[in-house]
Write an enzyme that holds these catalytic residues in place. Structure first.
Site, PDB file in Angstrom:
ATOM      1  N   ALA A  27       0.808  -1.219   0.000  1.00  0.00           N
ATOM      2  CA  ALA A  27       0.000   0.000   0.000  1.00  0.00           C
ATOM      3  C   ALA A  27       0.844   1.272   0.000  1.00  0.00           C
ATOM      4  O   ALA A  27       0.343   2.341  -0.347  1.00  0.00           O
ATOM      5  CB  ALA A  27      -0.936  -0.004   1.205  1.00  0.00           C
ATOM      6  N   SER A  28       2.125   1.186   0.382  1.00  0.00           N
ATOM      7  CA  SER A  28       2.941   2.404   0.426  1.00  0.00           C
ATOM      8  C   SER A  28       4.170   2.336  -0.477  1.00  0.00           C
ATOM      9  O   SER A  28       4.753   3.363  -0.798  1.00  0.00           O
ATOM     10  CB  SER A  28       3.393   2.693   1.865  1.00  0.00           C
ATOM     11  OG  SER A  28       4.120   1.605   2.388  1.00  0.00           O
ATOM     12  N   GLY A  53       6.549  -0.356  -3.544  1.00  0.00           N
ATOM     13  CA  GLY A  53       6.712  -1.587  -4.305  1.00  0.00           C
ATOM     14  C   GLY A  53       8.178  -1.847  -4.539  1.00  0.00           C
ATOM     15  O   GLY A  53       8.999  -0.932  -4.484  1.00  0.00           O
ATOM     16  N   HIS A  57      -2.091 -12.695  -3.944  1.00  0.00           N
ATOM     17  CA  HIS A  57      -2.385 -11.977  -2.704  1.00  0.00           C
ATOM     18  C   HIS A  57      -1.119 -12.009  -1.868  1.00  0.00           C
ATOM     19  O   HIS A  57      -0.570 -13.073  -1.580  1.00  0.00           O
ATOM     20  CB  HIS A  57      -3.538 -12.654  -1.948  1.00  0.00           C
ATOM     21  CG  HIS A  57      -3.891 -11.952  -0.681  1.00  0.00           C
ATOM     22  ND1 HIS A  57      -4.610 -12.558   0.325  1.00  0.00           N
ATOM     23  CD2 HIS A  57      -3.632 -10.703  -0.243  1.00  0.00           C
ATOM     24  CE1 HIS A  57      -4.782 -11.714   1.321  1.00  0.00           C
ATOM     25  NE2 HIS A  57      -4.184 -10.579   0.988  1.00  0.00           N
ATOM     26  N   ASP A  58      -0.628 -10.839  -1.463  1.00  0.00           N
ATOM     27  CA  ASP A  58       0.686 -10.777  -0.810  1.00  0.00           C
ATOM     28  C   ASP A  58       0.781 -11.661   0.431  1.00  0.00           C
ATOM     29  O   ASP A  58       1.836 -12.214   0.730  1.00  0.00           O
ATOM     30  CB  ASP A  58       1.097  -9.334  -0.498  1.00  0.00           C
ATOM     31  CG  ASP A  58       0.035  -8.523   0.226  1.00  0.00           C
ATOM     32  OD1 ASP A  58      -0.951  -9.113   0.721  1.00  0.00           O
ATOM     33  OD2 ASP A  58       0.176  -7.285   0.293  1.00  0.00           O
ATOM     34  N   THR A  59      -0.333 -11.827   1.163  1.00  0.00           N
ATOM     35  CA  THR A  59      -0.278 -12.693   2.343  1.00  0.00           C
ATOM     36  C   THR A  59      -0.084 -14.151   1.952  1.00  0.00           C
ATOM     37  O   THR A  59       0.606 -14.903   2.641  1.00  0.00           O
ATOM     38  CB  THR A  59      -1.555 -12.554   3.197  1.00  0.00           C
ATOM     39  OG1 THR A  59      -1.834 -11.176   3.380  1.00  0.00           O
ATOM     40  CG2 THR A  59      -1.380 -13.203   4.546  1.00  0.00           C
ATOM     41  N   THR A 105       1.498  -3.344   6.948  1.00  0.00           N
ATOM     42  CA  THR A 105       0.400  -2.384   7.070  1.00  0.00           C
ATOM     43  C   THR A 105      -0.794  -3.051   7.753  1.00  0.00           C
ATOM     44  O   THR A 105      -1.466  -2.457   8.591  1.00  0.00           O
ATOM     45  CB  THR A 105      -0.009  -1.875   5.670  1.00  0.00           C
ATOM     46  OG1 THR A 105       1.124  -1.243   5.065  1.00  0.00           O
ATOM     47  CG2 THR A 105      -1.144  -0.874   5.763  1.00  0.00           C
ATOM     48  N   GLN A 141       2.078   4.009  10.938  1.00  0.00           N
ATOM     49  CA  GLN A 141       2.434   4.677   9.676  1.00  0.00           C
ATOM     50  C   GLN A 141       1.728   6.021   9.567  1.00  0.00           C
ATOM     51  O   GLN A 141       2.321   7.021   9.137  1.00  0.00           O
ATOM     52  CB  GLN A 141       2.060   3.779   8.490  1.00  0.00           C
ATOM     53  CG  GLN A 141       2.933   2.541   8.334  1.00  0.00           C
ATOM     54  CD  GLN A 141       2.343   1.530   7.359  1.00  0.00           C
ATOM     55  OE1 GLN A 141       1.302   1.759   6.752  1.00  0.00           O
ATOM     56  NE2 GLN A 141       2.994   0.388   7.223  1.00  0.00           N
ATOM     57  N   GLY A 146       7.910  -7.017   7.440  1.00  0.00           N
ATOM     58  CA  GLY A 146       8.623  -5.857   7.972  1.00  0.00           C
ATOM     59  C   GLY A 146       8.417  -5.641   9.459  1.00  0.00           C
ATOM     60  O   GLY A 146       9.330  -5.214  10.175  1.00  0.00           O
TER      61      GLY A 146
END
Length: 463
Positions: free
Chosen positions: A12-13, A15, A237-239, A258, A303, A402
């Site tokens: 979301a913030s 890439g 899906h990133d997860t 996030t 954030q 992260g």
């Protein structure tokens, strides 16, 4: 030139395009290109600049070649739920509206007037979030009912980016599960839900399982980029990609970024009334199982606080300040919807503390400690719920992503939960993306072998 696989991991913030290759039994990572991502106001909505994201992907491919790599495959993962529609000519006819946009305010409750809430959960096994794709589609239909006369294809964000690379339309399975429109058991689109909501069933392609090749770059891109690549489906899906990098299956995991996605890998969906009450979800796993998990607000809160401090305090400094702020103990419910997209996160936290007769945070350290302690409380409660719902006890919690670098939270969670806390790898999503590509191409024989490689390749800490 070093042969490599390219993982495109977009959050979301920001890439990244990361090169990965195997050397002496270890997975080596090299960040080739990093770029900003953010929501932008467009046509009255918060949107992602999806065309710019595609340009950044092309830049990453070019830079990999400049840096003496020979990429052989590429795969893309992003966040879930957001989508675009294409017409018969395969031209995009909608913006990529972001899940934090307010077009879905109140829409979830409106859908429940048409479809029973428990029926949605029993069929899909997906937790209720006001921004799930089912509610976004209904909001779009309310705003622009004629769009569905023109639309011919539904593509989630990574599906669309893969389409731009290959010219081939796919609906990848792990991300499709997050729409709350896919039946958990037979893995098919729920045509009855679509019919009730007036959304054409033929927009949706049959879900395609990850760990297989989509196709090659289009001829135009081959000429533009000076290379030809196989495009491979990771868990888009990133997860789903992140969980591929958890070094063991016998643990509770937290994919911490996030959002915090906390759960276990399970062979079957758990759609019981108790799971419904606790709002757990059964998302598709990249290797055919289910990710039984809860979606927790995550580090989005810090954030936003960082942004309101004009980015003058780093994340590491927020952690240090939390350690120093020993005499402040206010906490919030991190899953309260007021924290999803407030105009001021600081004010939203202060108002919650005021309403619950707690000390009101004023300093950066107090805000940090409040958020971190609140997240730890949510993690501890969720771990208890997981054990209750699965009928199984877990000795460990493994934190990836992260957020695994936040030692204040790691230490506090070990103390509060009484469990061993393992952390790392930090680049979990990119690693899972690369693992999927390497299994597809035969560089790695199996998911089991990938777990051994991850344990050999990355520093895993214990608390």
């Amino acid at each position: 030139m070093q042969k490599c696989n390219l993982a495109v991991d977009i959050g979301a913030s920001s890439g990244r395009v990361i090169a990965g290759y195997l050397e002496n039994g270890k997975l080596i990572l090299d960040e080739i290109h990093r770029f900003e991502n953010k929501m932008e106001e467009k046509n009255g909505h918060l949107c992602w600049n999806i065309d710019r994201l595609f340009q950044e992907i092309k830049t990453g491919i070019k830079q990999s070649i400049t840096q003496q790599y020979q990429p052989i495959t590429i795969g893309i993962d992003t966040w879930a739920v957001d989508f675009v529609l294409l017409d018969q000519e395969k031209k995009r006819i909608t913006d990529a509206v972001a899940y934090r946009d307010h077009r879905t305010d109140g829409v979830m409750e409106e859908v429940f007037q048409h479809i029973d809430k428990q029926k949605i959960y029993q069929d899909t096994g997906i937790q209720f979030q006001p921004f799930n794709t089912i509610y976004q589609l209904f909001a779009l239909k309310k705003e622009n009912p004629d769009i569905f006369k023109e639309a011919a294809h539904f593509l989630m964000v990574p599906d669309y980016l893969h389409y731009l690379l290959t010219g081939i339309i796919t609906n990848e399975y792990t991300n499709a599960t997050t729409t709350q429109l896919l039946n958990a058991k037979d893995k098919k689109w729920n045509s009855s839900f679509l019919e009730i909501l007036g959304i054409p069933n033929d927009l949706f392609a049959e879900p395609k399982e990850p760990l297989q090749q989509i196709g090659m770059l289009t001829k135009e891109l081959q000429e533009e980029l000076g290379t030809n690549l196989k495009v491979v489906l990771p868990g888009t899906h990133d997860t789903a990609s992140a969980v591929m990098s958890v070094p063991s299956k016998e643990t509770i995991y937290i994919s911490s970024g996030t959002w915090s996605l906390m759960g276990v890998e399970h062979d079957e969906p758990i759609s019981t009334s108790q799971a419904f009450n606790y709002n757990f979800t059964n998302e598709g796993g990249a290797d055919g199982n289910f990710r039984f998990l809860k979606n927790i607000m995550g580090l989005w809160m810090i954030q936003e606080v960082k942004r309101e401090w004009n980015d003058q305090i780093s994340f590491i400094e927020f952690v240090d300040l939390a350690y120093q702020t020993k005499d402040f103990s206010s906490t919030v419910d991190v899953n309260d919807q007021r924290f999803l997209s407030p105009s001021s996160m600081n004010q939203a936290i202060q108002k919650y503390c005021q309403e619950t007769d707690q000390s009101i945070p004023e300093t950066a350290g107090q805000f940090a400690k409040c958020i971190f302690d609140s997240l730890v409380n949510s993690y501890d409660q969720t771990a208890k719920e997981i054990e209750q719902l699965t009928g199984k006890s877990y000795d460990t919690i493994h934190i990836i992503g992260g957020g695994s670098k936040n030692n204040y939270m790691n230490e506090k969670l070990a103390k509060v939960s009484g469990k061993k806390i393992y952390t790392g790898p930090g680049e979990a999503t990119a690693i899972g993306n690369l693992i999927a590509q390497m299994i597809t191409t035969g560089q790695i024989k199996s998911v089991e072998e990938s777990k051994q490689i991850i344990n050999q390749s990355f520093d895993i800490q214990k608390f």
